[in-house]
Design a protein around this motif. Structure first.
Motif, PDB file in Angstrom:
ATOM      1  N   SER A   9       0.587  -1.263  -0.363  1.00 30.03           N
ATOM      2  CA  SER A   9      -0.489   0.095  -0.568  1.00 30.03           C
ATOM      3  C   SER A   9       0.811   1.078  -0.211  1.00 30.03           C
ATOM      4  CB  SER A   9      -1.029  -0.223   1.385  1.00 30.03           C
ATOM      5  OG  SER A   9      -0.153   0.810   2.669  1.00 30.03           O
ATOM      6  N   SER A  10       0.109   2.460  -0.527  1.00 38.31           N
ATOM      7  CA  SER A  10       1.098   4.032  -0.276  1.00 38.31           C
ATOM      8  C   SER A  10       1.675   4.028   0.818  1.00 38.31           C
ATOM      9  CB  SER A  10      -0.079   4.515  -1.291  1.00 38.31           C
ATOM     10  OG  SER A  10      -0.727   4.868  -0.801  1.00 38.31           O
ATOM     11  N   ARG A  11       0.156   3.725   1.582  1.00 35.74           N
ATOM     12  CA  ARG A  11       0.960   4.195   3.031  1.00 35.74           C
ATOM     13  C   ARG A  11       2.152   3.832   3.950  1.00 35.74           C
ATOM     14  NH1 ARG A  11      -3.738   5.106   8.099  1.00 35.74           N
ATOM     15  NH2 ARG A  11      -3.513   2.186   7.590  1.00 35.74           N
ATOM     16  N   VAL A  12       2.172   2.470   3.757  1.00 39.26           N
ATOM     17  CA  VAL A  12       2.885   1.756   4.171  1.00 39.26           C
ATOM     18  C   VAL A  12       4.397   1.877   3.504  1.00 39.26           C
ATOM     19  CG1 VAL A  12       4.624  -0.439   4.145  1.00 39.26           C
ATOM     20  CG2 VAL A  12       1.286  -0.399   4.830  1.00 39.26           C
ATOM     21  N   LEU A  13       4.071   1.908   2.435  1.00 41.37           N
ATOM     22  CA  LEU A  13       5.864   2.988   1.474  1.00 41.37           C
ATOM     23  C   LEU A  13       6.143   4.582   2.017  1.00 41.37           C
ATOM     24  CD1 LEU A  13       4.868   1.207  -1.822  1.00 41.37           C
ATOM     25  CD2 LEU A  13       6.105   1.037  -0.573  1.00 41.37           C
ATOM     26  N   VAL A  14       5.671   5.638   2.012  1.00 39.77           N
ATOM     27  CA  VAL A  14       5.132   6.571   2.371  1.00 39.77           C
ATOM     28  C   VAL A  14       5.786   6.784   4.085  1.00 39.77           C
ATOM     29  CG1 VAL A  14       4.304   8.744   3.241  1.00 39.77           C
ATOM     30  CG2 VAL A  14       4.141   7.995   1.290  1.00 39.77           C
ATOM     31  N   ALA A  15       5.463   5.758   5.171  1.00 44.82           N
ATOM     32  CA  ALA A  15       5.587   5.451   6.074  1.00 44.82           C
ATOM     33  C   ALA A  15       7.198   5.183   5.942  1.00 44.82           C
ATOM     34  CB  ALA A  15       4.615   4.658   6.986  1.00 44.82           C
ATOM     35  N   GLU A  16       7.626   4.036   5.782  1.00 41.21           N
ATOM     36  CA  GLU A  16       8.797   3.554   5.351  1.00 41.21           C
ATOM     37  C   GLU A  16       9.852   4.456   4.591  1.00 41.21           C
ATOM     38  OE1 GLU A  16      10.489  -0.974   3.634  1.00 41.21           O
ATOM     39  OE2 GLU A  16       9.995   0.577   1.680  1.00 41.21           O
ATOM     40  N   PHE A  17       9.724   5.232   4.025  1.00 43.77           N
ATOM     41  CA  PHE A  17       9.971   6.837   3.489  1.00 43.77           C
ATOM     42  C   PHE A  17      10.407   7.420   4.809  1.00 43.77           C
ATOM     43  CE2 PHE A  17      10.575  10.829   1.762  1.00 43.77           C
ATOM     44  CZ  PHE A  17      11.582  10.064   1.396  1.00 43.77           C
ATOM     45  N   ILE A  18       8.812   7.796   4.892  1.00 45.34           N
ATOM     46  CA  ILE A  18       9.277   8.980   6.305  1.00 45.34           C
ATOM     47  C   ILE A  18      10.410   8.541   7.563  1.00 45.34           C
ATOM     48  CG2 ILE A  18       8.516  10.354   7.829  1.00 45.34           C
ATOM     49  CD1 ILE A  18       5.746  10.599   6.374  1.00 45.34           C
ATOM     50  N   ASP A  43       1.454  12.922  -0.562  1.00 42.17           N
ATOM     51  CA  ASP A  43       0.587  13.462   0.454  1.00 42.17           C
ATOM     52  C   ASP A  43      -0.256  13.083   1.475  1.00 42.17           C
ATOM     53  OD1 ASP A  43      -0.177  14.173  -2.103  1.00 42.17           O
ATOM     54  OD2 ASP A  43      -0.317  16.722  -1.582  1.00 42.17           O
ATOM     55  N   ARG A  44      -1.194  12.768   0.388  1.00 40.29           N
ATOM     56  CA  ARG A  44      -2.836  12.484   1.601  1.00 40.29           C
ATOM     57  C   ARG A  44      -2.191  11.360   2.333  1.00 40.29           C
ATOM     58  NH1 ARG A  44      -8.085  12.013  -1.724  1.00 40.29           N
ATOM     59  NH2 ARG A  44      -7.787  14.805  -1.981  1.00 40.29           N
ATOM     60  N   ARG A  45      -1.043  10.265   1.723  1.00 43.06           N
ATOM     61  CA  ARG A  45      -0.829   8.942   2.459  1.00 43.06           C
ATOM     62  C   ARG A  45      -0.386  10.025   4.131  1.00 43.06           C
ATOM     63  NH1 ARG A  45      -3.790   8.095  -1.154  1.00 43.06           N
ATOM     64  NH2 ARG A  45      -5.454   8.684   0.790  1.00 43.06           N
ATOM     65  N   MET A  46       0.946  10.707   3.061  1.00 44.73           N
ATOM     66  CA  MET A  46       1.766  11.170   4.696  1.00 44.73           C
ATOM     67  C   MET A  46       0.260  11.594   5.713  1.00 44.73           C
ATOM     68  SD  MET A  46       4.719  13.187   4.122  1.00 44.73           S
ATOM     69  CE  MET A  46       3.812  14.726   2.569  1.00 44.73           C
ATOM     70  N   ARG A  47      -0.161  13.081   5.596  1.00 49.87           N
ATOM     71  CA  ARG A  47      -1.844  13.377   6.406  1.00 49.87           C
ATOM     72  C   ARG A  47      -1.730  12.091   7.358  1.00 49.87           C
ATOM     73  NH1 ARG A  47      -2.307  17.245   2.248  1.00 49.87           N
ATOM     74  NH2 ARG A  47      -4.535  16.420   1.374  1.00 49.87           N
ATOM     75  N   ASP A  48      -2.773  10.778   6.153  1.00 49.37           N
ATOM     76  CA  ASP A  48      -3.459   9.463   7.418  1.00 49.37           C
ATOM     77  C   ASP A  48      -2.315   9.070   8.175  1.00 49.37           C
ATOM     78  OD1 ASP A  48      -5.212   9.986   4.932  1.00 49.37           O
ATOM     79  OD2 ASP A  48      -4.432   8.229   3.526  1.00 49.37           O
ATOM     80  N   GLY A  53      -0.329   8.598  15.215  1.00 48.43           N
ATOM     81  CA  GLY A  53       0.921   9.225  16.215  1.00 48.43           C
ATOM     82  C   GLY A  53       2.104   9.652  14.995  1.00 48.43           C
ATOM     83  N   TRP A  54       1.847  10.099  13.745  1.00 46.74           N
ATOM     84  CA  TRP A  54       3.472  10.303  13.157  1.00 46.74           C
ATOM     85  C   TRP A  54       3.157  12.167  13.088  1.00 46.74           C
ATOM     86  CZ3 TRP A  54       6.719   7.782   9.861  1.00 46.74           C
ATOM     87  CH2 TRP A  54       6.668   6.331   9.961  1.00 46.74           C
ATOM     88  N   VAL A  55       4.520  12.702  13.312  1.00 47.56           N
ATOM     89  CA  VAL A  55       3.689  14.364  13.556  1.00 47.56           C
ATOM     90  C   VAL A  55       5.244  14.962  12.486  1.00 47.56           C
ATOM     91  CG1 VAL A  55       4.301  16.027  14.935  1.00 47.56           C
ATOM     92  CG2 VAL A  55       3.471  14.193  15.860  1.00 47.56           C
TER      93      VAL A  55
END
Length: 234
Positions: A9-18, A43-48, A53-55
């Motif tokens: 999922s894109s949200r998982v990939l965004v979390a891994e990158f950040i 960027d929307r996945r990042m907001r998700d 608990g991500w800031v």
């Protein structure tokens, strides 16, 4: 990216990158999109990730950042490592209702009174972003009724989630307000209620409990207390 990445999922990939960027470090939107090119709206996945608990600061809350920059303040639940995100504690507030609550509360935090977009006095590098919060959490039986909703800045919202105190009663707040001996202090408290803002001092405790009432209860206390304030002038 590999075929395995495309299946994730894109949200998982965004979390891994950040997470790879690390807390306290910056990255740009271009860097994010280069790292995850097969998905739109990264960027929307990042907001998700906020729900986990991500800031992550952007230029709207941190004026020191450029419009395309982000700052990783805190890494939350590592969904990229298989950790499960928390279950939603509340229903989504619709945009129409959200707009009504913000307009009703004067586009200011109902707890601390800071206006939307203003820098925090003790942290001028961060600006207030308003969300809609619950006086009584859904998990404790709270509803989506507008009297149970209020505008909250990101700081007060986080603190209110950890608040385990039962909300004060309307009569208790009104009684404490009426029992303030100084007419000057009563006038100042009433002015805070009208302006929905406060200046820190000894009368602040009553105002803080007034803020924790529902909107309808706030109006009742303000109206009843206002009668006494005006009567004192006669």
């Amino acid at each position: 990216m590999t075929d395995r990445d495309v299946r994730r999922s894109s949200r998982v990939l965004v979390a891994e990158f950040i997470a790879g960027i690390g807390e306290g470090n910056k990255f740009t939107k271009l860097e994010l999109n280069k790292a995850i090119p097969f998905y739109a709206q990264n960027d929307r996945r990042m907001r998700d990730l906020r729900e986990c608990g991500w800031v992550i600061d952007n230029y709207k809350v941190n004026p020191a950042l450029a419009p395309d920059e982000y700052l990783v303040r805190r890494i939350g639940v590592r969904i990229d490592l298989g950790e499960r995100p928390p279950k939603p504690a509340r229903k989504t507030i619709g945009s129409t209702k959200r707009r009504r609550i913000l307009e009703r509360d004067g586009h200011m935090c109902a707890i601390c009174g800071i206006p939307a977009g203003e820098p925090f006095p003790d942290a001028p590098d961060r600006r207030a972003v308003l969300t809609i919060g619950y006086l009584i959490p859904v998990a404790d039986g709270g509803t989506d009724d507008e009297n149970n909703l209020r505008a909250e800045c990101q700081r007060c919202g986080s603190e209110s989630h950890d608040n385990t105190l039962a909300p004060p009663t309307t009569d208790a707040v009104l009684t404490r307000a009426r029992n303030i001996r100084s007419r000057k202090e009563k006038k100042r408290l009433f002015a805070w209620m009208v302006a929905r803002r406060k200046d820190p001092d000894d009368t602040e405790l009553v105002f803080l409990d007034w803020c924790r009432l529902s909107h309808a209860e706030q109006l009742r206390v303000m109206q009843e207390f206002g009668k006494q304030v005006l009567a004192d002038d006669d």
